[in-house]
Structures are given as C-alpha cells and as structure tokens.
Design an enzyme around this catalytic site. Structure first.
Site, short mmCIF file in Angstrom:
data_model
loop_
_atom_site.label_atom_id
_atom_site.label_comp_id
_atom_site.label_asym_id
_atom_site.label_seq_id
_atom_site.Cartn_x
_atom_site.Cartn_y
_atom_site.Cartn_z
N HIS A 153 0.82 -1.22 0.00
CA HIS A 153 0.00 0.00 0.00
C HIS A 153 0.85 1.27 0.00
O HIS A 153 0.34 2.36 -0.26
CB HIS A 153 -0.93 0.00 1.22
CG HIS A 153 -2.02 -1.03 1.13
ND1 HIS A 153 -3.32 -0.73 0.83
CD2 HIS A 153 -1.99 -2.38 1.24
CE1 HIS A 153 -4.06 -1.83 0.79
NE2 HIS A 153 -3.26 -2.86 1.05
N ASP A 355 3.61 9.21 -0.73
CA ASP A 355 2.36 8.54 -0.37
C ASP A 355 2.07 7.46 -1.40
O ASP A 355 2.20 7.71 -2.61
CB ASP A 355 1.21 9.58 -0.42
CG ASP A 355 0.15 9.35 0.64
OD1 ASP A 355 -0.02 8.19 1.05
OD2 ASP A 355 -0.50 10.34 1.04
P1 ADQ Z 1 -2.95 5.99 4.83
O1 ADQ Z 1 -1.55 6.46 4.99
O2 ADQ Z 1 -3.71 5.79 6.08
O3 ADQ Z 1 -3.06 4.67 3.94
P2 ADQ Z 1 -4.92 7.36 2.97
O4 ADQ Z 1 -4.81 6.71 1.66
O5 ADQ Z 1 -5.14 8.83 2.89
O6 ADQ Z 1 -3.64 7.16 3.91
O7 ADQ Z 1 -6.13 6.69 3.73
C1 ADQ Z 1 -6.58 7.20 4.95
C2 ADQ Z 1 -8.05 6.81 5.18
O8 ADQ Z 1 -8.37 7.12 6.53
C3 ADQ Z 1 -8.99 7.57 4.28
O9 ADQ Z 1 -10.05 6.75 3.89
C4 ADQ Z 1 -9.49 8.69 5.21
O10 ADQ Z 1 -10.78 9.17 4.93
C5 ADQ Z 1 -9.45 8.02 6.55
N1 ADQ Z 1 -9.22 9.05 7.58
C6 ADQ Z 1 -8.16 9.86 7.67
N2 ADQ Z 1 -8.32 10.71 8.69
C7 ADQ Z 1 -9.51 10.45 9.23
C8 ADQ Z 1 -10.25 11.00 10.32
N3 ADQ Z 1 -9.83 12.00 11.06
N4 ADQ Z 1 -11.43 10.46 10.61
C9 ADQ Z 1 -11.90 9.43 9.89
N5 ADQ Z 1 -11.26 8.89 8.84
C10 ADQ Z 1 -10.08 9.38 8.52
C11 ADQ Z 1 -2.11 3.79 3.30
C12 ADQ Z 1 -1.09 4.47 2.37
C13 ADQ Z 1 -1.81 5.28 1.31
C14 ADQ Z 1 -2.79 4.39 0.55
C15 ADQ Z 1 -3.69 3.63 1.51
C16 ADQ Z 1 -4.56 2.59 0.78
O11 ADQ Z 1 -0.20 5.28 3.11
O12 ADQ Z 1 -0.89 5.88 0.42
O13 ADQ Z 1 -3.60 5.21 -0.29
O14 ADQ Z 1 -2.92 2.92 2.47
O15 ADQ Z 1 -3.79 1.74 0.00
#
Ligand code: ADQ
Length: 476
Positions: A153, A355
């Site tokens: 990921h 990311d």
């Molecule tokens: P993350 O680093 O966690 O994931 P991201 O892809 O942005 O980053 O996913 C975060 C998820 O958590 C999103 O669905 C977001 O809505 C949710 N989230 C964040 N803050 C929140 C909050 N305060 N309250 C509720 N929900 C919240 C890792 C990798 C990424 C990759 C994903 C999926 O780092 O690059 O996109 O996995 O593969």
C-alpha cells in the site's frame, strides 16, 4: 472443493462503522467464497498458538494476539520505525534497534504457521502491506504451494534507500516468493524493476515477469480506489450542517492520519503564507482533521508538537473574535461527516511528501457536486497524482507553490472547476475499490504455480520452469 480467499493483513476489520475501501472491496468476494481474513487482534495478549473468531458473519475473521514486546519490536519497531520511513524516503528517521528485525521475522513465521494450517490446496492467499513482506517466504518453507499475492500500500522504496536495511538483499528474496506483487503506481513498478535489475540473482523474462532463482513473480500496478457509492452515501445521511453556528465563507479542508509523510507542516505554513497575501477582507478557514497515529514513536510525537506550535502561531497572528483561520482537530471524525465536510469545501489540500496512493484525494473528488465542485490541490509525490493529472499539482516542499495553488483554487472560474473535477472523477470511478480487488484476484488466479511446485516437490524435473514462463506471459 471450490477455492476460498484468505486475506492476511496486520489489522483485522472489527466490523465497526469506520470501514474503508479495502474492507468494503473484499467483503463480497470473501462472503461468496466462504473466505477468511486473518489479522492481529487490536488488544495485545499472550499468543497461545490459536486464532480467535472476531466480528460476525458473512465471512470469518480470525485474530492472533501480539504481545507487548511484539508490538514494540515488530509493529512500532521494524515495521514503523524502519520500513515505513525507508519506503517514504525518510532515511533520517530510520531507527535500527537490536531485536526489531528478529521480532519482525518471528511474528511473520508465527502467522505463516496459522495460515499453513488453514489453507486448502486451491485457496488464494492475499497478503497486505509492509508488516508482512516475508510471509510468503515463511509459507513456502512450510511447504505451502498455493498462489500467494501481495499488495504494497505504500511506495516501493528507491534502490539506494534499501541499503539502509541491515540485509538489503532480503527484500528481493522475500518478494520473489509471491506469485504476484501488486503496487500502487507505474512509478512503483519501475522502482521495483530497478531493484531486480541491480540484483545478479534476478533475470527478466520476455513476459516482463521476474525470475529470481527458481521462482517467477509477476509485478504490476493496481491503483487502489474507494467505495464511491458508500462514501457518497454519507452526503445523504446527515442533515445538519457540521458548522452549526458559523459557516466559513471559504473552506479549505485537509484530512490525514497525523503522519510526518503527509507534509502537514508545509501545508500549515502555506496557509499562513496565503493569509498574508489573500484578497483584502476575505476570511477563509482551513479545517485540518488529523487523528493521532503511532503515538509511541518519537517522530510522531515531534510532528504533533510542531503542528500545534505552527497552528497556534498562525491563529495568534490572524484570528479575530469571530474568525479562527485554522481549525485543527486532533481526533477521528465519522466517515459520514467527512463526506459532508468535503462537500462543503472549496478546496482540499493533499501535500504528502511521499504517499502510496492517498485515498483522501479520491474521497474529496467523490464528495463534490459535479455542477459546482471544489478544487483538489494534490502533491505530485502522492501516488494519486500519476493519474489525477487535472488536479492542481504542487511541490509539497515549496511553501510558495502551495500558497499559490490555494490562491488559484479559490479564484478558479466554475467552468474550469467543472472540467478539472470531471477528469479527476473519471479516475476515481475507474479505480473503484471493488474493481481493484477483482482485477488483482483475477490476475493472481492465473499466475503460474509450476515453479513453486518444482521447488517443493522432490524429483520434479525442470519442465515446470518453461511451462511457468510461458504461462507468465499470458497476463502481461
Ligand atoms: P494511509 O496512509 O492511512 O493509507 P490514505 O490513503 O489517505 O492514507 O487513507 C486514509 C483513510 O483514513 C482515508 O479513507 C481517510 O478518509 C481516513 N481518515 C483519515 N483521517 C480520518 C479521520 N480524522 N477520521 C476518519 N477517517 C479518517 C495507506 C497508504 C496510502 C494508501 C492507503 C490505501 O499510506 O498511500 O492510499 O494505504 O492503500
């Protein structure tokens, strides 16, 4: 007996309402195949070698326990203080401690023992993320011949950064035991191939697959996406405006786990810079939602403190009795409220320094009104930027560049906003999470098995190798 899917990840979904795209994407296929999801129980405990049933049907979720020491050395240690910074180009934060790597290997070995007991010969095994890189290696050494796929990921590390590992050559070895390696972007695939190109043990097949010793691995990008309909449902559910008394005249939003890779410091600085130069009389609001994460790791404590200092400093300089320029919320927000907040915003700031993909970018786009959408400001170092070329792309290391993008976004004519949003929405729809999961599993299901059979079945001749090689060409 028809084959089932076995998903393995560090975290196991507990059936709460915070399900993200991954859980939703795999729900159907797990339910239909009588499959199971294996992962660590959220509570630590002593490992008695068994798996606990957690959650409820329609598919089985089986949890193993990590001890406090495992949590420290395997999870916070090797996974999040070595592999995470290394893959995100933060070699300065890599923290080698005695016992980290050994614990990482030992936990993977223990999980492999459980999976080996559960797997029937035709089952597909799908392993997720950097906590479990050596799992296939351990499964193979237990004689497991099933098709095993892996999805990373986070970004695939640059070749030079791999030298920060005590045993960099392990990385290529671990991956080679998977039949299929799924990465987020074409850039990640290029970095992975660069690693194999530099490794004399590896050979490129005409199919584009990599042969490493006796094994063949197919390496492809599968850009992950979101459950579009599920996320948009939040727009209909909540009636009340989240800003009960005071709705800002221009809302800019950021939503991230509080992580040093998300570029939050420069994002805050850039908003401060924008405030300095904004059109006279305007009072924009920047809402940053950043729940704590990995708080026991020093680098996360540092960023939390620095962010509080910067937001305090900017609010101190600009706030008025009825205007708070930065609203910084350091906790989780319900997903349905997130959709509403994205929908109300004129712009979203995604400024990751590195990311894998960044799902927030896709969630913001999905939550917009196509007739009058907000503007996505997107770091060119987020995986999402590879395809979302119509977002306003920025260099997250350049505060002036981000500030200029905020200015451009808030002044952008409606026609341009609509066109840019349409192009971004096409990407969001094309990479929808259920399509992503189905595509990965379809490719995995066709991966050749003969090499691992040859390796593990004494006396099997070399013809299996050629068969696998020609099979491998089918799915490139
Ligand atoms: P993350 O680093 O966690 O994931 P991201 O892809 O942005 O980053 O996913 C975060 C998820 O958590 C999103 O669905 C977001 O809505 C949710 N989230 C964040 N803050 C929140 C909050 N305060 N309250 C509720 N929900 C919240 C890792 C990798 C990424 C990759 C994903 C999926 O780092 O690059 O996109 O996995 O593969």
């Amino acid at each position: 007996m028809p084959s089932k899917l076995i998903v393995v990840s560090n975290r196991i979904p507990m059936g709460d309402s915070s399900s993200g795209g991954l859980v939703v994407a795999l729900h159907d296929v797990l339910a239909r195949s009588g499959g199971l999801w294996v992962g660590a129980h959220p509570d630590t405990g002593s490992d008695d070698g068994t798996l606990e049933l957690v959650g409820s049907e329609p598919y089985r979720r089986l949890a193993f326990r990590l001890s406090e020491t495992d949590l420290k050395n395997y999870y916070l240690g090797f996974s999040n203080s070595v592999l995470w910074p290394l893959c995100h180009r933060r070699g300065d934060l890599v923290d080698h401690q005695p016992g980290f790597e050994e614990a990482y290997r030992a936990v993977n070995r223990r999980i492999a023992l459980r999976i080996a007991e559960l797997a029937d010969p035709d089952d597909l095994v799908w392993v997720h993320d950097y906590h479990l890189l050596p799992l296939a290696y351990e499964l193979r050494s237990l004689g497991v011949r099933n098709r095993i796929g892996f999805f990373l990921h986070i970004p695939f590390p640059a070749l030079g950064d791999l030298s920060m590992l005590a045993n960099p050559e392990d990385f290529a070895e671990w991956i080679s035991h998977y039949n299929l390696l799924g990465l987020q972007t074409r850039g990640d695939v290029a970095r992975c191939l660069e690693m194999y190109r530099a490794d004399p043990r590896a050979e490129f097949l005409p199919s584009g697959c990599v042969r490493f010793r006796d094994r063949i691995t197919s390496i492809r990008s599968f850009p992950i996406g979101i459950d579009v309909e599920g996320f948009r449902a939040g727009l209909l559910e909540e009636e009340d405006c989240p800003f009960a008394q005071e709705k800002p005249e221009a809302l800019i939003i950021g939503v991230d786990r509080l992580d040093y890779t998300k570029g939050l410091l420069n994002r805050f600085r850039a908003f401060g810079r924008y405030l300095e130069t904004r059109p006279e009389g305007t009072r924009p609001c920047f809402l940053q939602i950043a729940p704590p994460s990995r708080e026991k790791v020093q680098a996360y404590q540092d960023i939390t403190r620095e962010l509080e200092e910067i937001s305090g400093h900017i609010n101190g300089a600009y706030a008025e009795i009825d205007w708070t320029p930065i609203r910084y919320i350091h906790r989780n927000v319900e997903r349905k409220s997130l959709a509403r907040l994205h929908n109300m915003a004129q712009a979203c700031l995604v400024t990751s320094l590195a990311d894998g993909m960044n799902l927030v970018a896709k969630e913001f786009v999905a939550a917009q009104d196509p007739g009058d959408p907000g503007v996505l400001i997107l770091s060119r170092f987020a995986g999402a930027a590879e395809d979302m070329t119509e977002a306003l792309q920025v260099n997250p290391y350049d505060v002036e560049d981000i500030a200029a993008a905020i200015r451009q976004a808030l002044a952008m004519p409606k026609l341009e906003r609509v066109a840019r949003h349409r192009a971004c929405m096409d990407v969001v729809e094309d990479t929808e999470s259920s399509v992503w999961a189905k595509t990965f599993l379809k490719v995995l299901g066709k991966c050749p098995l003969s090499l691992t059979e040859k390796l593990l079945t004494p006396g099997k001749d070399s013809s299996g190798t050629e068969e696998a090689e020609s099979d491998a060409e089918v799915h490139r």
